[in-house]
Design an enzyme around this catalytic site. Structure first.
Site, short mmCIF file in Angstrom:
data_model
loop_
_atom_site.label_atom_id
_atom_site.label_comp_id
_atom_site.label_asym_id
_atom_site.label_seq_id
_atom_site.Cartn_x
_atom_site.Cartn_y
_atom_site.Cartn_z
N TYR A 244 0.83 -1.21 0.00
CA TYR A 244 0.00 0.00 0.00
C TYR A 244 0.87 1.25 0.00
O TYR A 244 0.64 2.17 -0.79
CB TYR A 244 -0.92 -0.02 1.22
CG TYR A 244 -1.62 1.29 1.48
CD1 TYR A 244 -2.59 1.78 0.62
CD2 TYR A 244 -1.30 2.06 2.60
CE1 TYR A 244 -3.24 2.99 0.85
CE2 TYR A 244 -1.94 3.26 2.86
CZ TYR A 244 -2.90 3.72 1.98
OH TYR A 244 -3.52 4.92 2.21
N LYS A 248 0.99 4.01 -3.12
CA LYS A 248 0.61 5.41 -2.87
C LYS A 248 1.77 6.34 -3.25
O LYS A 248 1.55 7.45 -3.75
CB LYS A 248 0.22 5.61 -1.40
CG LYS A 248 -1.08 4.94 -1.02
CD LYS A 248 -2.29 5.51 -1.77
CE LYS A 248 -2.66 6.88 -1.27
NZ LYS A 248 -3.89 7.39 -1.91
#
Length: 321
Positions: A244, A248
């Site tokens: 994640y 991002k």
């Protein structure tokens, strides 16, 4: 006797005996007073900026999106709020978006599953925000807001300035002062070149891994397991703690690459938790983020938690993010 609603649990685990946000004890006593003063003085101009503006929001059904919409409707004089478009196909959605009279875009849609499949997170967190490219054709667009995370900084330590992420940058890269660029560029590039992020290569790697395991078995347990492992391996190589955080960071790199003349604001909150004050104390959507740890602690199901007691918890109320 175990008293979950009292002050102590077995004499060891303190609970919160009153209805206040867990972080309230760490906030300055003058928070509400200073907020009131800011309101009286007009703050920094945020309310005035949103007056009459038309806003397009992605991720409106998520935790952050819901809180944001409620705040905009309650506290500002916005014009119109457009939510995520649904259409027959991608081309129809893009065409409708081009024709909207939008002043501000707020992009909060993302998958926050830390170690999901690499192909899924690349698609949702990096490839999905095609609105970034479309916004360059909006004549009235005054601001593009992207909700990111503080953890795009990867494994860097010390004081980290809010600089945009450059395409290819990794989470292990040593920060270099502008005055030292010429002197250290060669040594820096040589020690970090093996782990520079190439977005095209990463997408290709994920797709090849998927195709090698059979396109007809995308939901197969072993395919999912292998793609989750691939994402975690790539994150570790580049200097991020999970997939994640890596994806991002990639999204920020893409934004910085294609932004053109569009004003971009990237917000990097840490772990978002329940509200401190608005819309009311303790509001949150479901059981998420750090809640499992807090709930397990409060119920006495977590006898120990490995952490430094001298370090503040890295969480922030949603109405302060």
């Amino acid at each position: 006797m175990r008293k979950y609603c009292s002050v102590l649990y077995d004499g060891y685990y303190p609970c919160f005996p009153c209805l206040h946000h867990p972080l309230e004890s760490e906030l300055p006593a003058s928070v509400e007073e200073s907020a009131a003063v800011d309101d009286d003085n007009g703050g920094i101009g945020i309310f005035e900026f949103f007056q009459g503006k038309n806003i397009f929001i992605t991720g409106a059904t998520g935790l952050l999106g819901k809180a944001l919409i409620e705040k905009l409707l309650r506290s500002t004089s916005v014009g119109k709020i457009y939510l995520l478009i649904k259409a027959e196909d991608k081309e129809a959605a893009v065409d409708r978006l081009r024709k909207e009279d939008v002043d501000v875009i707020i992009e909060s849609a993302a998958s926050t599953t830390l170690n999901d499949r690499y192909d899924f997170l690349l698609d949702i967190n990096v490839n999905a925000p095609t609105v970034d490219e479309v916004c360059q054709n909006m004549q009235n667009l005054k601001l593009f807001v992207h909700m990111s995370t503080a953890y795009v900084n990867g494994r860097k330590e010390g004081l980290i300035l809010e600089k945009p992420l450059i395409m290819g940058e990794n989470g292990r890269k040593v920060e270099i002062d502008d005055d030292d660029d010429d002197e250290m560029s060669s040594s820096s590039s040589s020690c970090c070149s093996f782990s520079r992020v190439d977005l095209a290569d990463e997408i290709s790697l994920a797709m090849k891994s998927l195709s090698c395991q059979g396109a007809s078995h995308h939901q197969d347990y072993h395919v999912t397991k292998n793609l989750k492992r691939l994402g975690l391996e790539r994150a570790n190589i580049f200097g991020w703690y999970n997939t994640y955080h890596l994806t991002k960071a990639m999204c920020e790199m893409v934004l910085n690459e294609i932004r053109g003349d569009v004003p971009v604001l990237i917000i990097r909150p840490s772990v978002i938790e329940s509200s401190y004050k608005e819309p009311f104390p303790g509001w949150i959507q479901g059981n998420r983020m750090f809640d499992p740890v807090i709930i397990s602690y409060g119920k006495g199901q977590l006898p120990a938690f490995l952490a430094d007691p001298q370090v503040n918890m890295d969480i922030i109320p949603i109405d302060m993010s």
